[in-house]
Design a protein around this motif. Sequence first.
Motif, PDB file in Angstrom:
ATOM      1  N   UNK A   1       0.831  -1.214   0.000  1.00 34.75           N
ATOM      2  CA  UNK A   1       0.000   0.000   0.000  1.00 34.75           C
ATOM      3  C   UNK A   1       0.858   1.254   0.000  1.00 34.75           C
ATOM      4  N   UNK A   2       2.087   1.158   0.527  1.00 36.12           N
ATOM      5  CA  UNK A   2       2.983   2.306   0.584  1.00 36.12           C
ATOM      6  C   UNK A   2       4.154   2.192  -0.380  1.00 36.12           C
ATOM      7  N   UNK A   3       4.121   1.225  -1.280  1.00 34.52           N
ATOM      8  CA  UNK A   3       5.203   1.018  -2.245  1.00 34.52           C
ATOM      9  C   UNK A   3       4.913   1.815  -3.512  1.00 34.52           C
ATOM     10  N   UNK A   4       4.924   3.138  -3.388  1.00 37.12           N
ATOM     11  CA  UNK A   4       4.559   4.016  -4.491  1.00 37.12           C
ATOM     12  C   UNK A   4       5.549   3.884  -5.647  1.00 37.12           C
ATOM     13  N   UNK A   5       5.020   3.958  -6.852  1.00 38.52           N
ATOM     14  CA  UNK A   5       5.851   3.802  -8.039  1.00 38.52           C
ATOM     15  C   UNK A   5       5.413   4.797  -9.105  1.00 38.52           C
TER      16      UNK A   5
ATOM     17  N   UNK B   1       9.261   2.449 -12.870  1.00 39.50           N
ATOM     18  CA  UNK B   1      10.373   3.064 -12.160  1.00 39.50           C
ATOM     19  C   UNK B   1      10.037   3.124 -10.683  1.00 39.50           C
ATOM     20  N   UNK B   2      10.837   2.534  -9.807  1.00 39.69           N
ATOM     21  CA  UNK B   2      10.535   2.523  -8.378  1.00 39.69           C
ATOM     22  C   UNK B   2      10.653   3.894  -7.753  1.00 39.69           C
TER      23      UNK B   2
ATOM     24  N   UNK C   1       0.523   1.218  -5.700  1.00 43.05           N
ATOM     25  CA  UNK C   1       0.002   2.577  -5.925  1.00 43.05           C
ATOM     26  C   UNK C   1       0.916   3.333  -6.876  1.00 43.05           C
ATOM     27  N   UNK C   2       0.327   4.093  -7.782  1.00 46.13           N
ATOM     28  CA  UNK C   2       1.130   4.660  -8.854  1.00 46.13           C
ATOM     29  C   UNK C   2       0.678   6.029  -9.303  1.00 46.13           C
ATOM     30  N   UNK C   3       1.646   6.776  -9.830  1.00 43.70           N
ATOM     31  CA  UNK C   3       1.414   7.873 -10.763  1.00 43.70           C
ATOM     32  C   UNK C   3       2.031   7.422 -12.079  1.00 43.70           C
TER      33      UNK C   3
END
Length: 318
Positions: free
Chosen positions: A30-34, A312-313, A287-289
Motif C-alpha cells: 500500500x505504501x510502495x509508491x511507483x 520506475x521505483x 500505488x502509482x502515478x
Amino acid sequence: MAVQSAVKSSALLAAGSAALAVGYATVIERNAFVVREVTMPVLSPGSTPLRVLHLSDIHMLPTQRRKQAWLRELARWEPDLVVNTGDNLSHPKAVPAVVQAVGDLLSVPGVFVFGSNDYFAPKMKNPAKYLTDRDHRLHGSPLPWQDLRAAFTERGWLDLTHTKRDLEVAGLTIAAAGVDDAHLGRDRYDTIAGPANPTANLTLGVTHAPYTRVLDRFAADGYQLVMAGHTHGGQLCLPFYGAIVTNCDLDRSRAKGASRWGAETALHVSAGIGTSPFAPFRFCCRPEATLLTLVAAPTGGHDQTHGVVRSSPTASVR
C-alpha cells in the motif's frame, strides 16, 4: 490422532500465510509508491513529444505523511502537463494536505475532474458487494470539494467538468474536454458533445470513472486519448490473473494501463495512488502515478498501440 494433528498444522499454516498476505498488502505494498513510464503514439503527425503526469485516486488523509512526501517529489519528473482524474480526498480536513503535497505541480499546466470521494467521504461498506454489484454505492458525509476546486483553479489548473477548452502546452495545442463522475451518475456528456478541434495536436477526454457509455461518446467524437482513474487497478489482484473487479462496467483487462478503445481512441486508466481508509490494502497492484510520453502517431492516430511500459521505483524519482 496423526490426521488431526496434520489438519491442525495445515490450518495454522493457512492462517499464518493469510496473516502474512494481509500484513504485506496493508503495510508494504500500500505504501510502495511507483512512477510508471508509458509511451503512447497518439499525437497528430509532426508533433513534438509531450510529457503528461497522470494523478488519480489520492484518497488523502491528513495524517498520511509518507504519501504526501512522495507526491511532493513528483515535480522532479518535469511534466509538461498534469492530468488529475479525481478522488483526491478521504477526509473533510484533507484539502490543505492535498494542495501542499502536489505543491510545485500546481505551477505546471494542469486539468482535472472530480470523483465520488471528492464529493463524499468514504464510508464503511462490505467490499464483497463489488464482486456482485459493480454499481454499489454508499456515500458518507459531504467533502469540501469547492475548496479544493478553488485551490486548484487559483493556481492555474483548469476544471474540465462538463467543459471543453483548447490550451497551449509546450508549443502544442490540446483540445480537452471532461465530464463529471459517471459512478455517481453525474456525467452529462451532451454538454460537451461534438468533435473536438480538428487542428489540435491532441484531443484529450478526461473522466474519473471509465464507464463504457462515456468512453463510447469520446470515441465517437474522435478523441485521440481518454484518461481515467477510479478502478484502483483492481486494488486486490491475483498473480497471472490480474484485477478481480473494476468497480464499473469496464472489462478487467483494462483495469489499469494503456489500451485501445475502438479504432482511433487510446485509453489510459490509472491504478491510483491511495485506497479507502476502510480498505487500506493493495495486492499485486502497487500505488502509482504515471508519466505518459505522448508521441506522434505514425498514421495520425489510426495506428495507436498499447504503449511501451517501463516501471520506475520510488527511489528512482529524479
